[in-house]
Motif scaffolding. Sequence first.
Motif, mmCIF file in Angstrom:
data_model
loop_
_atom_site.group_PDB
_atom_site.id
_atom_site.type_symbol
_atom_site.label_atom_id
_atom_site.label_comp_id
_atom_site.label_asym_id
_atom_site.label_seq_id
_atom_site.Cartn_x
_atom_site.Cartn_y
_atom_site.Cartn_z
ATOM 1 N N LEU A 166 0.837 -1.204 0.000
ATOM 2 C CA LEU A 166 0.000 0.000 0.000
ATOM 3 C C LEU A 166 0.871 1.253 0.000
ATOM 4 O O LEU A 166 0.637 2.191 -0.769
ATOM 5 N N ASP A 167 1.885 1.241 0.844
ATOM 6 C CA ASP A 167 2.759 2.404 0.927
ATOM 7 C C ASP A 167 3.450 2.647 -0.415
ATOM 8 O O ASP A 167 3.530 3.776 -0.896
ATOM 9 N N HIS A 168 3.924 1.563 -1.019
ATOM 10 C CA HIS A 168 4.623 1.685 -2.300
ATOM 11 C C HIS A 168 3.699 2.266 -3.378
ATOM 12 O O HIS A 168 4.076 3.206 -4.095
ATOM 13 N N ALA A 170 0.956 3.970 -2.887
ATOM 14 C CA ALA A 170 0.571 5.338 -2.513
ATOM 15 C C ALA A 170 1.664 6.332 -2.907
ATOM 16 O O ALA A 170 1.378 7.422 -3.420
ATOM 17 N N GLN A 171 2.929 5.945 -2.660
ATOM 18 C CA GLN A 171 4.041 6.829 -3.027
ATOM 19 C C GLN A 171 4.028 7.112 -4.533
ATOM 20 O O GLN A 171 4.292 8.233 -4.962
#
Lengths: 278, 168
Positions: A166-168, A170-171
């Motif tokens: 998710l973080d990847h 989102a970035q």
Amino acid sequence: MSHNTDTAPSSHGDVTVDELRLADELPGSGATATPDIAEYALRLGDDALILSQQLGWWVAKAPELEEDMALSNIALDLLGHARALLHFAGTASDRSEDDLAFWRDEHEFRNCWLVEQRNGHFGDTIARQFLFSAYQAELYRELQKSTDPTLQAIAAKAEREVRYHLDHAAQWILRLAGGTEESRGKIIVALGDVWPYVDELFVDDELTARLSGVVPAPSSLRAGFDRTVAEVFSEAELNTPQVKPARAEGRSGIHSTLLGHILTEMQWLPRRHPGASW
Amino acid sequence: MTSLRPRDPEAARVWDIAAQVPDPEVPVLTIEDLGVLRSAAVGSDGVRVVLTPTYSGCPALDQMRDDVTARLREAGYGRVEVDTTLSPAWTTDWMTETGKQKLEAYGIAPPNFRAAGRQGPVLVQMAVKCPRCHSIRTREIARFGSTSCKALYECSDCLEPFDYFKVH
């Protein structure tokens, strides 16, 4: 030295669930899923399997080497989740994870339509990944409260990995939306293209009603998903796409025209050479 | 974290043999350093060792399982069972201090804070210390590195790239 001929470890061993009492003998493996829980595990397992298969295509095609690595690593995590879930689902019908992955036909797959959507360009893949990981992060966080110890254990393991996915994603949404006019335009279109397949993830049905208390109601995951998406969209200055939901019914085995092509590629080798192994 | 090494001397011997198995992808670490080795027991019909995977898709697990079996066979145990447990889920918080020191000496920056209690959709990045020159002026090149458990960093002082073992 003594040798028994029947002691070779099986290639995958058994997955057991440790009841947190590590000092004691761990309970043996062999948790068997009820038909309902198996069907539920099949949905989650098929989602992970199909998306993993799709992401594998990027292994040497991403815009940069680092992204080859990232998408392959995400695919590998998802494959790990799929293996655990399908192994567990198979205990109800005496089928192995490979039986389920390679010997079912289109109408027997229970994945959502979102994961069937085309890889398209890099932005399309990121848009699909962002929405799916945002859903999975909610799902696995809530599923850790499951009364089924196997689902609980798989969820606890998967949740941390999904948070990275998710973080990847989102970035990348932030980078593409805040990049050039072209990258911003493309990610806006890409999000609009996959948005119709969001609603299906949050539909309650008879199965999830029967499993009330054992698994989270899909509808209960929507608020958290909306919060995550709103937070990233707000930072990226994006609006929620205004498009109608697709009539997706993947949980009943009714799929878009895309799944057949994915399965053809995924299944041809084991079907051409049944029983082949590395 | 309490020690998982069994108190029973027979089981402890099994543990100690299994504990020497290296991680095939980070050979400077043993499965004990990593926190992958969870239990060892001796039963009437053989010995049983339980491992937990670092990441769900970690391909090293099958190799570790084979290595544990082989070492115990060499030590004379006829019947060896190596099982996998998913719960509790592995975390870098279980990595031993010895393990972290070995990692750094090997050129891989160890996990730099505890995993417990992280929340939110976007992860906060803490400074990662360069394992070569110990500068904290480093930057992440890629969140996903050579294996699932590592990210790729670059040091702005000595200019060397290095792997960082991600907090998990």
